[in-house]
Design a protein around this motif. Sequence first.
Motif, PDB file in Angstrom:
ATOM      1  N   ASP A   9       0.869  -1.180   0.000  1.00  0.00           N
ATOM      2  CA  ASP A   9       0.000   0.000   0.000  1.00  0.00           C
ATOM      3  C   ASP A   9       0.908   1.232   0.000  1.00  0.00           C
ATOM      4  N   PHE A  10       1.397   1.587  -1.194  1.00  0.00           N
ATOM      5  CA  PHE A  10       2.382   2.674  -1.335  1.00  0.00           C
ATOM      6  C   PHE A  10       1.904   3.948  -0.643  1.00  0.00           C
ATOM      7  N   GLY A  11       2.798   4.512   0.186  1.00  0.00           N
ATOM      8  CA  GLY A  11       2.510   5.774   0.856  1.00  0.00           C
ATOM      9  C   GLY A  11       1.861   5.635   2.221  1.00  0.00           C
ATOM     10  N   PHE A 126       9.983   1.339   4.646  1.00  0.00           N
ATOM     11  CA  PHE A 126       9.527   2.727   4.576  1.00  0.00           C
ATOM     12  C   PHE A 126      10.640   3.635   4.080  1.00  0.00           C
ATOM     13  N   ASN A 127      10.246   4.731   3.416  1.00  0.00           N
ATOM     14  CA  ASN A 127      11.229   5.728   2.999  1.00  0.00           C
ATOM     15  C   ASN A 127      11.541   6.663   4.178  1.00  0.00           C
ATOM     16  N   ALA A 128      12.330   7.689   3.926  1.00  0.00           N
ATOM     17  CA  ALA A 128      12.745   8.614   4.988  1.00  0.00           C
ATOM     18  C   ALA A 128      11.561   9.347   5.607  1.00  0.00           C
ATOM     19  N   ASP A 129      10.448   9.453   4.870  1.00  0.00           N
ATOM     20  CA  ASP A 129       9.239  10.111   5.385  1.00  0.00           C
ATOM     21  C   ASP A 129       8.283   9.113   6.037  1.00  0.00           C
ATOM     22  N   LEU A 130       8.765   7.898   6.258  1.00  0.00           N
ATOM     23  CA  LEU A 130       7.979   6.826   6.883  1.00  0.00           C
ATOM     24  C   LEU A 130       6.737   6.447   6.073  1.00  0.00           C
ATOM     25  N   GLU A 131       6.882   6.506   4.745  1.00  0.00           N
ATOM     26  CA  GLU A 131       5.831   6.077   3.819  1.00  0.00           C
ATOM     27  C   GLU A 131       6.203   4.692   3.286  1.00  0.00           C
ATOM     28  N   GLY A 165      13.814   7.263  -2.499  1.00  0.00           N
ATOM     29  CA  GLY A 165      12.586   7.475  -1.730  1.00  0.00           C
ATOM     30  C   GLY A 165      11.410   6.648  -2.231  1.00  0.00           C
ATOM     31  N   LYS A 166      11.612   5.893  -3.305  1.00  0.00           N
ATOM     32  CA  LYS A 166      10.537   5.095  -3.902  1.00  0.00           C
ATOM     33  C   LYS A 166      10.950   3.632  -3.987  1.00  0.00           C
ATOM     34  N   GLY A 167       9.990   2.736  -3.736  1.00  0.00           N
ATOM     35  CA  GLY A 167      10.238   1.307  -3.873  1.00  0.00           C
ATOM     36  C   GLY A 167       9.880   0.822  -5.258  1.00  0.00           C
ATOM     37  N   PRO A 168      10.296  -0.408  -5.594  1.00  0.00           N
ATOM     38  CA  PRO A 168       9.974  -0.963  -6.905  1.00  0.00           C
ATOM     39  C   PRO A 168       8.474  -1.211  -7.047  1.00  0.00           C
ATOM     40  N   GLN A 169       7.961  -1.020  -8.251  1.00  0.00           N
ATOM     41  CA  GLN A 169       6.539  -1.261  -8.503  1.00  0.00           C
ATOM     42  C   GLN A 169       6.199  -2.738  -8.438  1.00  0.00           C
ATOM     43  N   ASP A 170       7.103  -3.586  -8.929  1.00  0.00           N
ATOM     44  CA  ASP A 170       6.857  -5.024  -8.924  1.00  0.00           C
ATOM     45  C   ASP A 170       7.441  -5.632  -7.664  1.00  0.00           C
ATOM     46  N   GLN A 171       6.555  -6.208  -6.848  1.00  0.00           N
ATOM     47  CA  GLN A 171       6.971  -6.828  -5.602  1.00  0.00           C
ATOM     48  C   GLN A 171       6.266  -8.166  -5.467  1.00  0.00           C
ATOM     49  N   ILE A 172       6.999  -9.149  -4.978  1.00  0.00           N
ATOM     50  CA  ILE A 172       6.437 -10.479  -4.768  1.00  0.00           C
ATOM     51  C   ILE A 172       6.204 -10.640  -3.274  1.00  0.00           C
ATOM     52  N   PRO A 173       4.981 -11.027  -2.868  1.00  0.00           N
ATOM     53  CA  PRO A 173       4.666 -11.097  -1.440  1.00  0.00           C
ATOM     54  C   PRO A 173       5.588 -12.032  -0.669  1.00  0.00           C
ATOM     55  N   SER A 174       5.806 -11.681   0.586  1.00  0.00           N
ATOM     56  CA  SER A 174       6.512 -12.569   1.501  1.00  0.00           C
ATOM     57  C   SER A 174       5.577 -13.719   1.849  1.00  0.00           C
ATOM     58  N   MET A 175       6.164 -14.864   2.202  1.00  0.00           N
ATOM     59  CA  MET A 175       5.367 -16.017   2.617  1.00  0.00           C
ATOM     60  C   MET A 175       5.977 -16.557   3.898  1.00  0.00           C
ATOM     61  N   GLY A 176       5.121 -17.017   4.798  1.00  0.00           N
ATOM     62  CA  GLY A 176       5.623 -17.591   6.029  1.00  0.00           C
ATOM     63  C   GLY A 176       4.496 -18.140   6.874  1.00  0.00           C
ATOM     64  N   CYS A 177       4.830 -18.403   8.134  1.00  0.00           N
ATOM     65  CA  CYS A 177       3.828 -18.904   9.083  1.00  0.00           C
ATOM     66  C   CYS A 177       2.933 -17.745   9.508  1.00  0.00           C
ATOM     67  N   SER A 178       1.665 -18.035   9.739  1.00  0.00           N
ATOM     68  CA  SER A 178       0.760 -16.986  10.177  1.00  0.00           C
ATOM     69  C   SER A 178       1.165 -16.458  11.556  1.00  0.00           C
ATOM     70  N   ILE A 179       0.855 -15.191  11.807  1.00  0.00           N
ATOM     71  CA  ILE A 179       1.029 -14.647  13.162  1.00  0.00           C
ATOM     72  C   ILE A 179       0.150 -15.496  14.082  1.00  0.00           C
ATOM     73  N   LYS A 180       0.666 -15.868  15.229  1.00  0.00           N
ATOM     74  CA  LYS A 180      -0.076 -16.697  16.181  1.00  0.00           C
ATOM     75  C   LYS A 180      -0.878 -15.781  17.108  1.00  0.00           C
ATOM     76  N   TRP A 181      -2.113 -15.514  16.703  1.00  0.00           N
ATOM     77  CA  TRP A 181      -2.981 -14.579  17.430  1.00  0.00           C
ATOM     78  C   TRP A 181      -3.502 -15.209  18.704  1.00  0.00           C
ATOM     79  N   LYS A 182      -3.689 -14.385  19.714  1.00  0.00           N
ATOM     80  CA  LYS A 182      -4.291 -14.842  20.972  1.00  0.00           C
ATOM     81  C   LYS A 182      -5.753 -15.171  20.724  1.00  0.00           C
ATOM     82  N   GLN A 183      -6.258 -16.135  21.460  1.00  0.00           N
ATOM     83  CA  GLN A 183      -7.660 -16.523  21.343  1.00  0.00           C
ATOM     84  C   GLN A 183      -8.551 -15.512  22.059  1.00  0.00           C
ATOM     85  N   GLY A 184      -9.731 -15.268  21.491  1.00  0.00           N
ATOM     86  CA  GLY A 184     -10.722 -14.429  22.154  1.00  0.00           C
ATOM     87  C   GLY A 184     -10.676 -13.020  21.844  1.00  0.00           C
TER      88      GLY A 184
END
Length: 184
Positions: A9-11, A126-131, A165-184
């Motif tokens: 989500d650029f910016g 993020f870039n220097a402006d935290l975008e 200050g700009k990232g590449p337009q083409d990016q491949i998503p990271s893959m991994g284990c899901s965040i282990k969320w607390k129940q409830g």
Amino acid sequence: MAVSTPICDFGWKAVDFELPGTDGRMWRLADIRGPKGTLIMFICNHCPYVQAVMGRILRDARELQELGIGVAAISSNDATTYPQDSFEEMKKEAERHGFTFPYLYDESQDVARAYGAVCTPDFFGFNADLELQYRGRLDASGRQPAGPDVRRELFEAMKQIAETGKGPQDQIPSMGCSIKWKQG
């Protein structure tokens, strides 16, 4: 179960936080922010995806810090269900690997939710402006050993962000284990 990150989500502006580090101090985003950009990584101790790339994460973090990129890692997993991801175990992990960046504990999971983190590893560049300019993977290897010619996608993207200050337009998503969320 492996999950993938959403498209960059650029910016989108980095959300401030205050979290305890394995080094005994409290860290805010402003403490981590680098003059040329900031990399926030959601990782954990037990994830086989993170463990498989730990050496490359350490190498890239060190080289990015030399380029003026601030780096931090955050663990948000539920340590009740995954005791190997507890704060005490995080301290051991940071020491064992010689982290050159703060390793922060998001016990409430509020920071992971604010960032929309979904997996470990999940990289936010993020870039220097935290975008937000990068939300992709480390490289193409996933859980496999990296070949000698594997492209350093995260490193190259963050270097580009530091320079332009700009990232590449083409990016491949990271893959991994899901965040282990607390129940409830």
